[in-house]
Design a protein around this motif. Structure first.
Motif, PDB file in Angstrom:
ATOM      1  N   SER A 272     -34.978  11.733   3.324  1.00 30.78           N
ATOM      2  CA  SER A 272     -35.767  10.615   2.811  1.00 30.78           C
ATOM      3  C   SER A 272     -36.041  10.784   1.318  1.00 30.78           C
ATOM      4  O   SER A 272     -36.085   9.806   0.576  1.00 30.78           O
ATOM      5  CB  SER A 272     -37.075  10.487   3.578  1.00 30.78           C
ATOM      6  N   ASN A 273     -36.221  12.042   0.874  1.00 32.13           N
ATOM      7  CA  ASN A 273     -36.403  12.300  -0.560  1.00 32.13           C
ATOM      8  C   ASN A 273     -35.216  11.809  -1.364  1.00 32.13           C
ATOM      9  O   ASN A 273     -35.357  11.214  -2.433  1.00 32.13           O
ATOM     10  CB  ASN A 273     -36.595  13.802  -0.809  1.00 32.13           C
ATOM     11  N   LYS A 274     -34.005  12.081  -0.842  1.00 32.03           N
ATOM     12  CA  LYS A 274     -32.799  11.682  -1.565  1.00 32.03           C
ATOM     13  C   LYS A 274     -32.648  10.166  -1.605  1.00 32.03           C
ATOM     14  O   LYS A 274     -32.266   9.606  -2.637  1.00 32.03           O
ATOM     15  CB  LYS A 274     -31.567  12.333  -0.915  1.00 32.03           C
ATOM     16  N   VAL A 275     -32.951   9.516  -0.483  1.00 28.03           N
ATOM     17  CA  VAL A 275     -32.855   8.054  -0.452  1.00 28.03           C
ATOM     18  C   VAL A 275     -33.841   7.427  -1.427  1.00 28.03           C
ATOM     19  O   VAL A 275     -33.487   6.541  -2.221  1.00 28.03           O
ATOM     20  CB  VAL A 275     -33.109   7.523   0.978  1.00 28.03           C
ATOM     21  N   LEU A 276     -35.092   7.892  -1.400  1.00 26.98           N
ATOM     22  CA  LEU A 276     -36.103   7.380  -2.323  1.00 26.98           C
ATOM     23  C   LEU A 276     -35.727   7.667  -3.766  1.00 26.98           C
ATOM     24  O   LEU A 276     -35.901   6.825  -4.653  1.00 26.98           O
ATOM     25  CB  LEU A 276     -37.465   7.991  -2.000  1.00 26.98           C
ATOM     26  N   SER A 277     -35.200   8.867  -4.022  1.00 31.24           N
ATOM     27  CA  SER A 277     -34.793   9.243  -5.380  1.00 31.24           C
ATOM     28  C   SER A 277     -33.646   8.366  -5.873  1.00 31.24           C
ATOM     29  O   SER A 277     -33.610   7.989  -7.051  1.00 31.24           O
ATOM     30  CB  SER A 277     -34.380  10.712  -5.420  1.00 31.24           C
ATOM     31  N   LEU A 278     -32.706   8.037  -4.991  1.00 33.19           N
ATOM     32  CA  LEU A 278     -31.599   7.157  -5.377  1.00 33.19           C
ATOM     33  C   LEU A 278     -32.105   5.770  -5.756  1.00 33.19           C
ATOM     34  O   LEU A 278     -31.673   5.195  -6.764  1.00 33.19           O
ATOM     35  CB  LEU A 278     -30.596   7.043  -4.228  1.00 33.19           C
ATOM     36  N   ILE A 279     -33.026   5.236  -4.945  1.00 31.47           N
ATOM     37  CA  ILE A 279     -33.590   3.923  -5.268  1.00 31.47           C
ATOM     38  C   ILE A 279     -34.360   3.984  -6.578  1.00 31.47           C
ATOM     39  O   ILE A 279     -34.232   3.114  -7.450  1.00 31.47           O
ATOM     40  CB  ILE A 279     -34.515   3.448  -4.126  1.00 31.47           C
ATOM     41  N   TYR A 280     -35.135   5.050  -6.737  1.00 34.41           N
ATOM     42  CA  TYR A 280     -36.030   5.228  -7.883  1.00 34.41           C
ATOM     43  C   TYR A 280     -35.254   5.422  -9.186  1.00 34.41           C
ATOM     44  O   TYR A 280     -35.624   4.874 -10.228  1.00 34.41           O
ATOM     45  CB  TYR A 280     -36.913   6.438  -7.589  1.00 34.41           C
ATOM     46  N   THR A 281     -34.147   6.203  -9.130  1.00 34.86           N
ATOM     47  CA  THR A 281     -33.437   6.569 -10.359  1.00 34.86           C
ATOM     48  C   THR A 281     -32.211   5.719 -10.641  1.00 34.86           C
ATOM     49  O   THR A 281     -31.814   5.587 -11.799  1.00 34.86           O
ATOM     50  CB  THR A 281     -32.982   8.045 -10.306  1.00 34.86           C
TER      51      THR A 281
END
Length: 317
Positions: A272-281
């Motif tokens: 979930s961290n990676k998914v959120l980070s992809l959306i965020y960055t």
């Protein structure tokens, strides 16, 4: 995966990246290369159009051009390293490069947070004080507000990185992400980080969620004002379209950042961290030009003038 000796000082970090599958890495490289180029192209078009068209030399388009510049800057910090990692099975980043990446990431992200607040204030003035709008949001005020967003981002980042540099790193050096960010790096410190986590959550997570709630309230007030006080159809539609676009980006950006920085390090959800980070960055920087500006009639007209009448018919007809 490589790890340093428990008594040695960490000099580099190993990034696990998005996936360990070579086939999936090649596919993701193509997808995110396209997104990266789209981010550059879309935001560069916005900046060029606003600069070259005098009709767009207004406060809102000045702020949108600055948002486009921030989007380009944001993508430079994390995406190229991610793309290089997708081409390699051994992904490392030096300690100093990791610190620099975190510094510029939070510097630019902080500027984005404050700029979105400024843009909400701009819309509030435009709706509630239409006759005084250009007087209130004059060139000097706009320039000062934009400078303030960058200073706010710099202060935010300097505090965060200053605290990270106080931590000792002498154990694991494996980061389960595709770029360096403070929550993941702090978990690798070989000391108790409870106090630091509290400071991080209060400065990043709590601040983000408070601003997010205030922005939702302000946009709700603005939308109610538009609905009850604007009677002209075209004007009302334009105001609704602009504010709803702003609200979409605010929700995406603040929603993801709040989930990333409000969650304690003890709750480890790497996927979930990676998914959120992809959306965020990555995703928000790509979507911003389309959500905010490229569907805007005035920007389209400015772009048509740059491209010329002949190209206008083939592209926009």
């Amino acid at each position: 995966m490589e790890q340093k000796n428990l008594t040695a000082t960490v000099t580099e970090f190993v990034l696990l990246g998005l996936t360990q599958s070579p086939e999936l890495q090649r596919f993701l490289f193509i997808i995110f290369s396209i997104l990266y180029l789209t981010t550059w192209l879309g935001n560069f078009i916005i900046i060029t159009t606003v600069i070259s068209n005098h009709r767009l030399h207004t406060p809102i388009y000045f702020l949108l051009a600055n948002l486009a510049f921030i989007d380009i800057s944001d993508s430079i910090v994390s995406v190229p390293k991610m793309l290089l990692g997708l081409l390699s099975q051994h992904k490392t980043i030096s300690f100093n490069e990791c610190i620099l990446q975190m510094f510029f990431f939070h510097f630019i992200a902080g500027a984005m947070v404050f700029l979105l607040v400024v843009m909400a204030a701009d819309r509030y003035v435009a709706i509630h004080k239409p006759l005084q709008y250009l007087t209130i949001m004059n060139r000097g005020v706009c320039g000062g507000l934009v400078a303030g967003t960058w200073m706010g981002g710099l202060a935010h980042s300097a505090i965060q990185i200053g605290l990270v540099l106080q931590l000792p790193f002498c154990g694991s050096n494996v980061l389960d992400n595709f770029y360096c960010d403070i929550p993941q790096v702090v978990k690798l410190a070989c000391t108790d980080t409870y106090l630091f986590e509290l400071l991080m959550v209060s400065q990043s997570g709590v601040l983000a969620i408070i601003i997010f709630i205030l922005l939702l309230i302000s946009y709700t007030i603005i939308l109610v004002k538009i609905r009850t006080h604007l009677t002209e159809g075209k004007r009302r539609h334009k105001a609704f379209s602009t504010c709803s676009s702003h609200l979409i980006v605010v929700t995406l950006y603040y929603g993801c950042s709040s989930l990333i920085y409000l969650r304690p390090n003890s709750i480890n959800l790497p996927d979930s961290n990676k998914v959120l980070s992809l959306i965020y960055t990555t995703v928000t920087s790509t979507l911003n030009p389309f959500i905010y500006t490229l569907r805007n009639k005035e920007v389209k007209e400015g772009l048509r003038k740059i491209l010329g009448d002949d190209e206008e018919k083939s592209i926009f007809s």
